[in-house]
Design an enzyme around this catalytic site. Structure first.
Site, PDB file in Angstrom:
ATOM      1  N   ASP A  58       0.823  -1.225   0.000  1.00 47.30           N
ATOM      2  CA  ASP A  58       0.000   0.000   0.000  1.00 47.30           C
ATOM      3  C   ASP A  58       0.850   1.265   0.000  1.00 47.30           C
ATOM      4  O   ASP A  58       0.434   2.301   0.528  1.00 47.30           O
ATOM      5  CB  ASP A  58      -0.947   0.023   1.216  1.00 47.30           C
ATOM      6  CG  ASP A  58      -1.771  -1.239   1.333  1.00 47.30           C
ATOM      7  OD1 ASP A  58      -2.473  -1.561   0.369  1.00 47.30           O
ATOM      8  OD2 ASP A  58      -1.704  -1.900   2.384  1.00 47.30           O
ATOM      9  N   THR A  72       3.542  14.191  -3.728  1.00 53.01           N
ATOM     10  CA  THR A  72       2.892  15.193  -2.870  1.00 53.01           C
ATOM     11  C   THR A  72       1.381  15.226  -3.072  1.00 53.01           C
ATOM     12  O   THR A  72       0.730  16.205  -2.728  1.00 53.01           O
ATOM     13  CB  THR A  72       3.479  16.582  -3.158  1.00 53.01           C
ATOM     14  OG1 THR A  72       3.308  16.883  -4.560  1.00 53.01           O
ATOM     15  CG2 THR A  72       4.964  16.638  -2.811  1.00 53.01           C
ATOM     16  N   HIS A 107      -3.835  -1.561  -6.718  1.00 58.17           N
ATOM     17  CA  HIS A 107      -3.063  -0.394  -7.145  1.00 58.17           C
ATOM     18  C   HIS A 107      -4.003   0.723  -7.581  1.00 58.17           C
ATOM     19  O   HIS A 107      -4.764   0.573  -8.526  1.00 58.17           O
ATOM     20  CB  HIS A 107      -2.097  -0.781  -8.264  1.00 58.17           C
ATOM     21  CG  HIS A 107      -1.027  -1.725  -7.811  1.00 58.17           C
ATOM     22  ND1 HIS A 107      -0.109  -2.294  -8.660  1.00 58.17           N
ATOM     23  CD2 HIS A 107      -0.717  -2.189  -6.571  1.00 58.17           C
ATOM     24  CE1 HIS A 107       0.709  -3.073  -7.956  1.00 58.17           C
ATOM     25  NE2 HIS A 107       0.345  -3.027  -6.699  1.00 58.17           N
TER      26      HIS A 107
END
Length: 429
Positions: free
Chosen positions: A14, A413, A42
Site C-alpha cells: 500500500d 505530494t 493499485h
C-alpha cells in the site's frame, strides 16, 4: 539501449506503487507483473479520475504500452475478465495490449474455498489473508500439482481437474466441514476461461527479451511489499510469493543482470493492513490523524490500515534485500501540520530473541528507538519543485536518506500523477 526498471514496495504494501508505475510508463514500452495475484490493489488517479487495478499492470492507462502478466503471477481468470470489462467500459483498450504467460498457475474455486475456510478456523490467530485463494494456489504450484493456464488448452485437463477437486474436496468436507466444490461447474468455468483468454496467451519471457534486445524501456511492477515477502517478511504474516527484486527474474524470465534500476516505493510514514507485528504502530490521535488524512483503507479489501511512524530500520533492510537504486517517498503531504515527527532508527532487542530472524516473533519482541524531528505547518500538496518544500520537510527527507543509505529520487505530494517531484528519473539515471 533501453533500461529495465523494477518498481516495488519497500514496506508492508500500500505504498503507492500504482501511481508511480503509471507516471514512469510515459517512457516505457511495456510493463510486467511478476508475482502475486488479484490480492494487489493499485490505485491510480489521472486527471482527477480514480482507477483501481488488482491484476492488470498499471501501465494499461498509458496508450501504446504493452502489459504482461508473467509466470510468477497466480491468475484468477474470473477476476481478470471482470477487471478487463471495467476498463473497457471506460474506453481503455485492454485485449489488444495485454499478454499473459501460459505458465501462470490458475486460482480455482477450491483455492478460494480453502483460503476462507482456513482463516475461519484460525479464529483469533488469523494471518489476515484477503481470502482470494492466493496462498492455496501457490501451494499447488510448489507441490507440482497446479493447473496452469496452458492446461486449459490440453486434452488431459478434465482428468487433472477431477483428481485435484477430489483431493481438495476431502480437506474441505472432512477437515474444514464446508461444502464441496462441484466438478462439472468448475470444468464449465475452465472452458469459458479458455475461450475468453485464448488470444492473449503468449511466451512472455521471449516477448520481453525481444523488446529488451530492440532497445525498449521495460518496467517490472511489484505487488505487496518487501516486509510481506515469503522468505524475508514477517513470517507467517506474509504473502505467498517472492516480492523482492529477486522475484522479477523467476517471475518473468528476465535475467538478473538485465535489471538496471530498482525503485523502492515508501510512504513517508508506515502502514500495515491486517494481522502481524508493527513496531512503530501508533494507537493515539496522531495515528488516527494519519489514517484520516491519508485515506488509509485497503484498495482490495477496504480494511482500515494501521498507521505508525516511519521505520527507517525496516526500510534500511529492504534497501539491502532489493539492492535498491533509489527511493520514491509517497504521501509526504499527509505529514503537513504535525508539530513533531518521530523516525524509528533502530530496535531494542531482548537477549532471549534470535538475532537476525526478522520474522513475526522477532518484530513482536523489539521496541523501536526513536529520533525526533520538527514538523512543518506549510502545505506540501501538489508541489512539483523540491526547492519549494518547507525546510523541515527537506530535513526530514535528508535524514531518511542518511539512515537508509539510499537516495530519495522521487517525492509524491498528492494522489494525481502530476503531483510529483522527480529529482532523478530511473530511466535517465
Amino acid at each position: 539501449m533501453g533500461k529495465n526498471v523494477v518498481v516495488l514496495g519497500s514496506q508492508w504494501g500500500d505504498e503507492g506503487k500504482g501511481k508511480i508505475v503509471d507516471l514512469l510508463t510515459e517512457k516505457a514500452s511495456a510493463v510486467a507483473r511478476f508475482q502475486g495475484g488479484h490480492n494487489a490493489g493499485h490505485t491510480l488517479v489521472v486527471d482527477g479520475k480514480t482507477t483501481i487495478l488488482h491484476l492488470i499492470p498499471s501501465g494499461i492507462l498509458r496508450e501504446g504500452v504493452t502489459c504482461f502478466i508473467g509466470n510468477g503471477v497466480v491468475l484468477a481468470p474470473d477476476a481478470l475478465l471482470k477487471e478487463m470489462k471495467n476498463l473497457e467500459d471506460n474506453n481503455v483498450p485492454v485485449r489488444e495490449r495485454l499478454r499473459i504467460s501460459p505458465n501462470c498457475p490458475l486460482i480455482m474455486p477450491y483455492h478460494v474455498a480453502l483460503d476462507q475456510a482456513r482463516e475461519a478456523k484460525r479464529g483469533s490467530g488469523k494471518i489476515g489473508t484477503t481470502g482470494r485463494g492466493i496462498g492455496p494456489a501457490y501451494e499447488d504450484k510448489v507441490a507440482r500439482r497446479a493447473i496452469k493456464l496452458a492446461d486449459l488448452f490440453r486434452d488431459d485437463l478434465e482428468e487433472k481437474l477431477r483428481n485435484l477437486i477430489e483431493y481438495h474436496n476431502f480437506q474441505l468436507t472432512q477437515y474444514y466441514k464446508v461444502e464441496a466444490i462441484d466438478f462439472d461447474e468448475t470444468l464449465k468455468l475452465c472452458q469459458e476461461w479458455k475461450e475468453a483468454i485464448r488470444g492473449m496467451v503468449t511466451d512472455v519471457t521471449e516477448d520481453l527479451n525481444q523488446l529488451r534486445l530492440a532497445g525498449k524501456n521495460l518496467m517490472f511492477e511489484g505487488a505487496q511489499g518487501t516486509l510481506l515477502d515469503i522468505d524475508h517478511g514477517t513470517y507467517p504474516f506474509v504473502t505467498s510469493s517472492s516480492v523482492t527484486a529477486g522475484g522479477v527474474s523467476t517471475g518473468t524470465g528476465i535475467g538478473p543482470l538485465y535489471l538496471d534500476y530498482v525503485l523502492g516505493i515508501t510512504k513517508a510514514y508506515t502502514t500495515r493492513v491486517g494481522s502481524g507485528p508493527f513496531p512503530t504502530e501508533l494507537f493515539d490521535d496522531v495515528g488516527a490523524h494519519l489514517a484520516k488524512v491519508g485515506h488509509e483503507f485497503g484498495a482490495t479489501t477496504g480494511r482500515a490500515r494501521r498507521c505508525g511512524w516511519f521505520d527507517a530500520e525496516a526500510l534500511r533492510r529492504a534497501v539491502v534485500l532489493n539492492s535498491m537504486s533509489g527511493i520514491c517517498l509517497t504521501k509526504l503531504d499527509v505529514l503537513d501540520g504535525l508539530e513533531e515527527l518521530l523516525i524509528g532508527v533502530g530496535y531494542n532487542l531482548p537477549e532471549t530473541e534470535c538475532a537476525g530472524a526478522h520474522d513475526a516473533e522477532f518484530y513482536e519482541s523489539v521496541t523501536p528507538k526513536y529520533e525526533t524531528l520538527q514538523g512543518w505547518s506549510e502545505s506540501t500538496v501538489g508541489i512539483t519543485n523540491y526547492d519549494e518544500l518547507p525546510e523541515n520537510a527537506k530535513k526530514y527527507i535528508k535524514r531518511i536518506e542518511v539512515l537508509i543509505g539510499c537516495p530519495i529520487d522521487i517525492i509524491s505530494t498528492g494522489p494525481d500523477r502530476e503531483e510529483t517531484i522527480v529529482l532523478r528519473d530511473p530511466y535517465d539515471a
